[in-house]
Design an enzyme around this catalytic site. Structure first.
Site, PDB file in Angstrom:
ATOM      1  N   ASP A  88      -0.342  64.963 -67.039  1.00  0.00           N
ATOM      2  CA  ASP A  88      -0.605  66.277 -67.619  1.00  0.00           C
ATOM      3  C   ASP A  88       0.702  67.061 -67.714  1.00  0.00           C
ATOM      4  O   ASP A  88       1.298  67.422 -66.686  1.00  0.00           O
ATOM      5  CB  ASP A  88      -1.598  67.031 -66.738  1.00  0.00           C
ATOM      6  N   CYS A 119      -3.517  70.835 -73.782  1.00  0.00           N
ATOM      7  CA  CYS A 119      -2.281  70.045 -73.806  1.00  0.00           C
ATOM      8  C   CYS A 119      -2.504  68.641 -74.370  1.00  0.00           C
ATOM      9  O   CYS A 119      -2.177  68.357 -75.512  1.00  0.00           O
ATOM     10  CB  CYS A 119      -1.669  69.945 -72.404  1.00  0.00           C
ATOM     11  N   ARG A 120      -3.060  67.761 -73.549  1.00  0.00           N
ATOM     12  CA  ARG A 120      -3.140  66.350 -73.930  1.00  0.00           C
ATOM     13  C   ARG A 120      -4.192  66.046 -74.986  1.00  0.00           C
ATOM     14  O   ARG A 120      -3.902  65.355 -75.977  1.00  0.00           O
ATOM     15  CB  ARG A 120      -3.389  65.497 -72.681  1.00  0.00           C
ATOM     16  N   SER A 121      -5.425  66.502 -74.781  1.00  0.00           N
ATOM     17  CA  SER A 121      -6.482  66.115 -75.731  1.00  0.00           C
ATOM     18  C   SER A 121      -6.270  66.704 -77.126  1.00  0.00           C
ATOM     19  O   SER A 121      -6.498  65.996 -78.118  1.00  0.00           O
ATOM     20  CB  SER A 121      -7.873  66.450 -75.184  1.00  0.00           C
ATOM     21  N   ASN A 134      -8.174  71.033 -72.348  1.00  0.00           N
ATOM     22  CA  ASN A 134      -8.219  71.033 -73.807  1.00  0.00           C
ATOM     23  C   ASN A 134      -7.179  71.943 -74.438  1.00  0.00           C
ATOM     24  O   ASN A 134      -7.404  72.557 -75.470  1.00  0.00           O
ATOM     25  CB  ASN A 134      -9.617  71.396 -74.312  1.00  0.00           C
ATOM     26  N   CYS A 140      -9.553  66.035 -72.006  1.00  0.00           N
ATOM     27  CA  CYS A 140      -8.675  66.217 -70.857  1.00  0.00           C
ATOM     28  C   CYS A 140      -9.228  67.376 -70.023  1.00  0.00           C
ATOM     29  O   CYS A 140     -10.335  67.843 -70.271  1.00  0.00           O
ATOM     30  CB  CYS A 140      -7.221  66.439 -71.272  1.00  0.00           C
TER      31      CYS A 140
END
Length: 222
Positions: free
Chosen positions: A192, A81-83, A79, A76
């Site tokens: 995000d 939050c999402r990934s 690196n 993401c």
């Protein structure tokens, strides 16, 4: 090239935080796997040890060949939050299936904005509700050399995909995908939560994506 991975069985922190993050994606030699954090790699040559030796009491044993593992890198923007949510979620899913030794799973950023920072509290707290820890994870950046080290690069939105292909120098082997391409919603993006604040929606989308990804691999007999 990499031939064998070894895992560390023992207690205590073997690596210093900064050194670990520098080595996390450098898998150009035999590597150490720490089962507590799950699948983060560091070359043995940097420690001048071989399988069977010990580091601070940790016994190193040969695991399985790097080439035979399914190697997944979630990506993401930052690196944080999402990934990392996807990284630790997939690690948890494969562990529950008894498949953790079949996978090498990590995550990285396309930008340098958050490098060295820990996982966002929103991601960490949402995963903690499921009993999943993100301890020891700090943001790292995608590198061009990662292309040969992973089978799948799974991004969260089209911006991630474009930036991944730019950093990786293209995608000749069709390794770069959106995570939701493995669901009934191909082409859709995962928002995000750094901007939306909706970590619950992000969690649901990533769970759907990771579950779909595993289902596809199982369908291929992987």
């Amino acid at each position: 090239g990499i031939r064998d991975l070894v895992r560390s069985r023992g207690r205590g922190d073997v690596y210093k935080r900064q050194r670990l993050e520098e080595l996390r994606h450098d898998t150009a030699g035999s590597s150490i796997i720490d089962e507590r954090g799950g699948c983060f790699a560091a070359p043995l040559d940097d420690f001048n040890v071989r399988p069977g030796h010990t580091i601070n009491g940790a016994i190193l044993t040969v695991s399985r060949s790097f080439e035979s593992m399914v190697r997944v890198l979630f990506v993401c923007h930052g690196n944080i939050c999402r990934s990392p949510m996807a990284e630790f979620m997939l690690k948890d899913l494969v562990k529950k299936r008894g498949m953790e030794r079949d996978f090498l799973i990590a995550s990285s950023a396309t930008s340098a904005e958050e490098i060295g920072n820990p996982v966002h509290p929103g991601t960490a707290s949402r995963l903690a509700r499921e009993g999943i820890s993100t301890a020891g994870k700090y943001a790292v950046q995608l590198k061009r050399t990662d292309y040969d080290r992973y089978d799948y690069f799974l991004g969260m939105d089209q911006w991630n995909v474009r930036n991944m292909k730019r950093i990786l120098g293209g995608d000749p082997e069709n390794k770069v995908h959106l995570l939701l391409d493995f669901t009934g919603r191909p082409g859709e993006e995962i928002a995000d939560p750094w901007y939306t604040g909706d970590f619950e929606r992000t969690y649901a989308d990533i769970l759907e994506g990771c579950t779909g990804f595993l289902r596809q691999l199982e369908g291929q007999g992987t």
